[in-house]
Design an enzyme around this catalytic site. Structure first.
Site, short mmCIF file in Angstrom:
data_model
loop_
_atom_site.label_atom_id
_atom_site.label_comp_id
_atom_site.label_asym_id
_atom_site.label_seq_id
_atom_site.Cartn_x
_atom_site.Cartn_y
_atom_site.Cartn_z
N LYS A 26 0.83 -1.22 0.00
CA LYS A 26 0.00 0.00 0.00
C LYS A 26 0.86 1.26 0.00
O LYS A 26 0.62 2.20 -0.77
CB LYS A 26 -0.95 0.01 1.22
CG LYS A 26 -1.91 -1.16 1.25
CD LYS A 26 -2.93 -1.04 2.36
CE LYS A 26 -2.37 -1.08 3.78
NZ LYS A 26 -1.69 -2.36 4.13
N ARG A 48 -9.40 0.20 9.46
CA ARG A 48 -8.93 -1.16 9.70
C ARG A 48 -10.05 -2.07 10.17
O ARG A 48 -9.84 -3.26 10.36
CB ARG A 48 -7.86 -1.17 10.81
CG ARG A 48 -6.49 -0.65 10.41
CD ARG A 48 -5.74 -1.63 9.54
NE ARG A 48 -4.44 -2.04 10.00
CZ ARG A 48 -3.30 -1.37 9.79
NH1 ARG A 48 -3.29 -0.23 9.17
NH2 ARG A 48 -2.16 -1.89 10.19
N ARG A 107 11.75 -6.55 4.92
CA ARG A 107 11.53 -5.13 4.62
C ARG A 107 12.45 -4.23 5.47
O ARG A 107 12.63 -4.45 6.66
CB ARG A 107 10.06 -4.80 4.94
CG ARG A 107 9.69 -3.37 4.71
CD ARG A 107 8.21 -3.24 4.57
NE ARG A 107 7.50 -3.29 5.85
CZ ARG A 107 6.22 -2.96 5.97
NH1 ARG A 107 5.52 -2.59 4.93
NH2 ARG A 107 5.64 -3.02 7.15
N ARG A 159 11.35 -2.47 11.02
CA ARG A 159 10.31 -2.09 11.98
C ARG A 159 10.18 -3.15 13.07
O ARG A 159 10.31 -4.34 12.81
CB ARG A 159 8.97 -1.96 11.24
CG ARG A 159 8.84 -0.65 10.51
CD ARG A 159 7.65 -0.61 9.64
NE ARG A 159 6.42 -1.16 10.24
CZ ARG A 159 5.22 -1.06 9.67
NH1 ARG A 159 5.08 -0.43 8.53
NH2 ARG A 159 4.16 -1.56 10.24
N ARG A 180 -0.44 -9.83 12.87
CA ARG A 180 -1.01 -8.72 12.07
C ARG A 180 -1.87 -9.27 10.94
O ARG A 180 -2.91 -8.71 10.60
CB ARG A 180 0.12 -7.84 11.52
CG ARG A 180 0.78 -7.01 12.61
CD ARG A 180 2.11 -6.45 12.16
NE ARG A 180 2.00 -5.49 11.09
CZ ARG A 180 3.00 -5.18 10.25
NH1 ARG A 180 4.16 -5.80 10.35
NH2 ARG A 180 2.81 -4.29 9.32
#
Ligand code: AMP
Length: 217
Positions: free
Chosen positions: A13, A88, A127, A160, A171
């Site tokens: 996103k 969300r 990531r 992160r 998640r």
């Protein structure tokens, strides 16, 4: 123009928001980034939010909504914005509807980026993000030229806290249980554009651009 980007964590996103703003004159708003800024500042909101974020749980709706409301009313949002990471759950979608109707704003469309789970776990656990300019990297698909250093600005790259495998899986569960029902929510409103997020960044964006241009004509 006001757009929502929907998709599991790691669906791309943020990457696609960065492409969209090059062609459409609107600003990206990521509630995750807004929260991470609060965490960095060490504000009460940030300290409280971090306890949820580190577990991969959702931060309470009222906290997020207050933060978002302030952001969308800022002058740079007057021409429109892209929401990445909000709503969300259906309660947040209802709150957003009310916020828009109270402020004369109109949602144009919802871009739903679909990617399979195992690719997401692989993507997220590799990531990296630049601590200075926020440029995104991936150890597998987009490694930096020099280990740990941003190609663009020389800033240091970090992983992160919530991109660890156990948190990623939580998640994704939270996404399935709470966020995925929003696909039907917005399908009923005929606002959804479905995008195959398994392709390369530029192919995905080309698809989004075509469909978005046709949709908002
Ligand atoms: P993201 O960067 O969008 O993956 O968000 C990182 C984390 O911030 C999430 O796992 C949640 O803990 C929190 N968060 C971001 N956006 C929201 C939201 N709209 N509602 C609740 N929590 C959120």
């Amino acid at each position: 123009m006001i757009i929502i980007l929907l998709g599991a964590p790691g669906a791309g996103k943020g990457t696609q928001a960065a492409e969209i703003i090059k062609d459409f004159d609107i600003v990206p708003i990521s509630t995750g980034d807004l929260l991470r800024e609060e965490v960095k500042k060490g504000s009460d909101l940030g300290i409280n939010a971090k306890t949820y974020m580190d577990k991969g749980e959702l931060v309470p709706d009222e906290v997020i909504l207050a933060m978002l409301e302030k952001r969308v009313k800022a002058p740079d949002c007057a021409n429109g914005f892209i929401l990445d990471g909000f709503p969300r759950n259906t309660a947040q979608a209802d709150m957003l509807k009310e916020l828009f109707s109270n402020n004369g704003m109109k949602l144009d469309c919802v871009v739903n980026i679909a990617v399979d789970k195992e690719s997401i776990v692989k993507r997220l656990s590799n990531r990296l993000t630049c601590s200075k300019c926020k440029e995104g990297y991936n150890r597998v698909s987009k490694p930096p030229k020099e280990d740990g250093v941003c190609d663009k600005c020389g800033g240091s790259l970090f992983q992160r806290d919530d991109d660890k495998e156990a948190t990623i899986r939580n998640r994704l569960n939270v996404y399935d249980n709470k966020t995925a029902p929003l696909i039907d929510y917005y399908k009923k409103e005929k606002l959804i554009i479905d995008i195959d997020g398994s392709k390369g960044v530029l192919d995905i964006y080309s698809d989004i651009k075509d469909k978005l241009s046709a949709f908002v004509k």
